[in-house]
Enzyme design. Structure first.
Site, PDB file in Angstrom:
ATOM      1  N   LYS A 166      16.062   3.210   8.958  1.00 57.90           N
ATOM      2  CA  LYS A 166      15.388   2.344   7.983  1.00 57.90           C
ATOM      3  C   LYS A 166      13.928   2.123   8.350  1.00 57.90           C
ATOM      4  O   LYS A 166      13.080   1.897   7.485  1.00 57.90           O
ATOM      5  CB  LYS A 166      16.136   1.029   7.825  1.00 57.90           C
ATOM      6  CG  LYS A 166      16.311   0.221   9.124  1.00 57.90           C
ATOM      7  CD  LYS A 166      15.212  -0.763   9.368  1.00 57.90           C
ATOM      8  CE  LYS A 166      15.432  -1.520  10.666  1.00 57.90           C
ATOM      9  NZ  LYS A 166      14.379  -2.523  10.950  1.00 57.90           N
ATOM     10  N   SER A 215      16.577  -8.995   9.790  1.00 56.52           N
ATOM     11  CA  SER A 215      16.251 -10.185  10.586  1.00 56.52           C
ATOM     12  C   SER A 215      14.811 -10.139  11.077  1.00 56.52           C
ATOM     13  O   SER A 215      14.514  -9.421  12.028  1.00 56.52           O
ATOM     14  CB  SER A 215      17.198 -10.287  11.784  1.00 56.52           C
ATOM     15  OG  SER A 215      17.287  -9.035  12.448  1.00 56.52           O
ATOM     16  N   GLY A 263      20.910  -5.828  11.796  1.00 59.90           N
ATOM     17  CA  GLY A 263      20.887  -6.352  10.445  1.00 59.90           C
ATOM     18  C   GLY A 263      19.509  -6.851  10.058  1.00 59.90           C
ATOM     19  O   GLY A 263      18.566  -6.817  10.858  1.00 59.90           O
ATOM     20  N   SER A 311       7.168  -6.865   8.128  1.00 61.64           N
ATOM     21  CA  SER A 311       7.666  -5.617   8.703  1.00 61.64           C
ATOM     22  C   SER A 311       6.538  -4.823   9.361  1.00 61.64           C
ATOM     23  O   SER A 311       5.563  -4.436   8.721  1.00 61.64           O
ATOM     24  CB  SER A 311       8.319  -4.760   7.609  1.00 61.64           C
ATOM     25  OG  SER A 311       8.512  -3.433   8.045  1.00 61.64           O
ATOM     26  N   ARG A 312       6.694  -4.530  10.650  1.00 56.35           N
ATOM     27  CA  ARG A 312       5.684  -3.737  11.365  1.00 56.35           C
ATOM     28  C   ARG A 312       5.643  -2.309  10.848  1.00 56.35           C
ATOM     29  O   ARG A 312       4.574  -1.712  10.732  1.00 56.35           O
ATOM     30  CB  ARG A 312       5.982  -3.748  12.869  1.00 56.35           C
ATOM     31  CG  ARG A 312       5.890  -5.125  13.502  1.00 56.35           C
ATOM     32  CD  ARG A 312       6.005  -5.054  15.006  1.00 56.35           C
ATOM     33  NE  ARG A 312       7.299  -4.567  15.457  1.00 56.35           N
ATOM     34  CZ  ARG A 312       8.353  -5.336  15.682  1.00 56.35           C
ATOM     35  NH1 ARG A 312       8.278  -6.639  15.467  1.00 56.35           N
ATOM     36  NH2 ARG A 312       9.479  -4.818  16.114  1.00 56.35           N
ATOM     37  N   ASN A 313       6.810  -1.730  10.570  1.00 56.49           N
ATOM     38  CA  ASN A 313       6.841  -0.349  10.093  1.00 56.49           C
ATOM     39  C   ASN A 313       6.207  -0.223   8.711  1.00 56.49           C
ATOM     40  O   ASN A 313       5.497   0.744   8.434  1.00 56.49           O
ATOM     41  CB  ASN A 313       8.282   0.157  10.091  1.00 56.49           C
ATOM     42  CG  ASN A 313       8.815   0.303  11.497  1.00 56.49           C
ATOM     43  OD1 ASN A 313       8.513   1.254  12.197  1.00 56.49           O
ATOM     44  ND2 ASN A 313       9.612  -0.673  11.937  1.00 56.49           N
ATOM     45  N   VAL A 338       5.820  -3.156  18.913  1.00 55.68           N
ATOM     46  CA  VAL A 338       6.409  -1.827  18.744  1.00 55.68           C
ATOM     47  C   VAL A 338       6.815  -1.609  17.290  1.00 55.68           C
ATOM     48  O   VAL A 338       7.426  -2.484  16.666  1.00 55.68           O
ATOM     49  CB  VAL A 338       7.639  -1.661  19.652  1.00 55.68           C
ATOM     50  CG1 VAL A 338       8.325  -0.321  19.397  1.00 55.68           C
ATOM     51  CG2 VAL A 338       7.232  -1.776  21.116  1.00 55.68           C
ATOM     52  N   TRP A 396      11.598 -10.587  19.049  1.00 56.47           N
ATOM     53  CA  TRP A 396      13.006 -10.648  18.650  1.00 56.47           C
ATOM     54  C   TRP A 396      13.848 -11.358  19.693  1.00 56.47           C
ATOM     55  O   TRP A 396      14.709 -12.183  19.373  1.00 56.47           O
ATOM     56  CB  TRP A 396      13.523  -9.246  18.374  1.00 56.47           C
ATOM     57  CG  TRP A 396      14.925  -9.124  17.859  1.00 56.47           C
ATOM     58  CD1 TRP A 396      15.793  -8.123  18.143  1.00 56.47           C
ATOM     59  CD2 TRP A 396      15.630 -10.002  16.959  1.00 56.47           C
ATOM     60  NE1 TRP A 396      16.994  -8.321  17.485  1.00 56.47           N
ATOM     61  CE2 TRP A 396      16.916  -9.471  16.748  1.00 56.47           C
ATOM     62  CE3 TRP A 396      15.289 -11.188  16.317  1.00 56.47           C
ATOM     63  CZ2 TRP A 396      17.868 -10.086  15.935  1.00 56.47           C
ATOM     64  CZ3 TRP A 396      16.241 -11.809  15.505  1.00 56.47           C
ATOM     65  CH2 TRP A 396      17.513 -11.254  15.326  1.00 56.47           C
ATOM     66  N   ARG A 428      10.151  -9.837  31.933  1.00 57.25           N
ATOM     67  CA  ARG A 428       9.779  -9.219  33.212  1.00 57.25           C
ATOM     68  C   ARG A 428       8.417  -9.667  33.720  1.00 57.25           C
ATOM     69  O   ARG A 428       8.113  -9.530  34.900  1.00 57.25           O
ATOM     70  CB  ARG A 428       9.799  -7.690  33.087  1.00 57.25           C
ATOM     71  CG  ARG A 428       8.839  -7.114  32.064  1.00 57.25           C
ATOM     72  CD  ARG A 428       9.029  -5.609  31.929  1.00 57.25           C
ATOM     73  NE  ARG A 428       8.206  -5.056  30.869  1.00 57.25           N
ATOM     74  CZ  ARG A 428       6.949  -4.668  31.023  1.00 57.25           C
ATOM     75  NH1 ARG A 428       6.370  -4.775  32.204  1.00 57.25           N
ATOM     76  NH2 ARG A 428       6.267  -4.161  30.011  1.00 57.25           N
TER      77      ARG A 428
END
Length: 347
Positions: A207, A154, A152, A270-272, A295, A17, A36
């Site tokens: 969501k 994306s 939103g 969508s990962r979820n 994640v 992202w 990092r």
């Protein structure tokens, strides 16, 4: 609306992202992407591709990359600077502490004055929303930058490619809303502003849990009717919790509520949703997390959302079913079967 003033923008977080939104912004504003991992950032600089998180898109020539956090903060300092935190919620507190230290004893013109977080979820342990984490870190209001949330529907790869996207910018600070919209509303990216920070945060967090539920339903082959029912009833329980926590009801019918829910619950990127699909196929949660590579915030959000719902006496049956499924207390068949057996009620 075109920017009236050049804004120096730094994006902290070189995951999918962070890289995606940096790619979208860089052709329009001077932009720095920080990560990092020094070795990773050297590879990004040399190869101009984020092979680990976004291999499909080349970085635009105008985008600078660095592993020097102080350099990224200096770039985003001052009255025309803007800092975007594209990090998981788990990294928000320590990053905010670093910003506080950076700002300490500096004159106003050398401080980070404008900050937006892009993360979605609750802090593990205390269950705080991102704005509350920042409140706790900065403590004294006079030492806190003007802050807000950017959220939103994306998918990172589409944003990186410059495809159209519409986002909600939420801040209680009207001046920040105006300046940040001017900095970000350009090209294919549209920004809509609201003062409802809590509503935007709750929509972005819950969501992800509901997307796991729709993934399970689709993975079990329950059809489009079942998916539509889960999305619609999920929106109802998301809205109930959001209002109980102080959000505005109309926010949940907007981009950061309905829009983000539809995308995350139905989009193949969508990962979820993929977590739900894999659970329906009989894979263990540990295996899913180890192979996902990114994640999936809904896994961490479900239990916290359920605790908040119980504390505020808000009915969230879908969230409860997902939470018990992730805890191993229900099978996918039992989780959705329990929802089907609920007593009828008015809509």
């Amino acid at each position: 609306m075109q920017p009236q003033q050049a804004h120096s923008i730094s994006v902290l977080g070189a995951g999918a992202w962070g890289t995606g939104i940096a790619c979208q912004i860089a052709p329009h504003q001077p932009t720095v992407l920080w990560g990092r991992d020094a070795a990773q950032m050297l590879r990004l600089q040399a190869e101009r591709i984020n092979a680990a998180y976004l291999p499909e898109v080349s970085l635009p020539p105008a985008l600078s990359v660095t592993a020097d956090q102080d350099a990224a903060l200096r770039h985003a300092a001052g009255p025309h600077g803007l800092l975007l935190l594209a990090l998981p919620v788990s990294a928000l507190r320590v990053t905010a502490q670093a910003i506080r230290i950076f700002n300490a004893d500096k004159p106003l013109g050398a401080r980070v004055q404008h900050l937006l977080w892009l993360c979605k979820g609750f802090e593990q342990g205390g269950g705080l929303l991102p704005h509350a984490v920042l409140d706790a870190v900065f403590a004294a209001p006079d030492g806190m930058p003007a802050v807000g949330a950017l959220s939103g529907p994306s998918f990172a790869v589409e944003v990186a490619r410059g495809l159209p996207v519409a986002l909600t910018l939420a801040s209680a600070d009207a001046a920040l809303r105006q300046s940040a919209v001017a900095a970000l509303h350009h090209g294919a990216m549209r920004i809509y502003a609201t003062p409802d920070v809590v509503g935007v945060e709750v929509g972005g967090a819950v969501k992800n849990v509901l997307a796991i539920a729709t993934g399970v339903s689709d993975g079990m082959g329950l059809g489009h009717n079942a998916r539509a029912a889960l999305v619609t009833r999920g929106l109802a329980e998301l809205s109930r919790l959001g209002v109980a926590l102080g959000g505005q009801a109309e926010t949940f019918m907007g981009l950061s509520g309905l829009g983000d829910l539809v995308l995350t619950a139905t989009g193949d990127l969508s990962r979820n949703r993929r977590v739900g699909l894999a659970l329906a196929q009989g894979h263990s949660l540990a295996h899913i997390i180890s192979t996902l590579g990114h994640v999936a915030e809904g896994v961490h959000t479900a239990q916290t959302a359920l605790k908040l719902a119980r504390a505020h006496r808000v009915a969230m049956p879908i969230t409860e079913a997902v939470s018990r499924l992730l805890d191993g207390k229900l099978t996918p068949q039992e989780a959705l079967g329990g929802l089907l057996q609920r007593q009828p009620r008015g809509e």
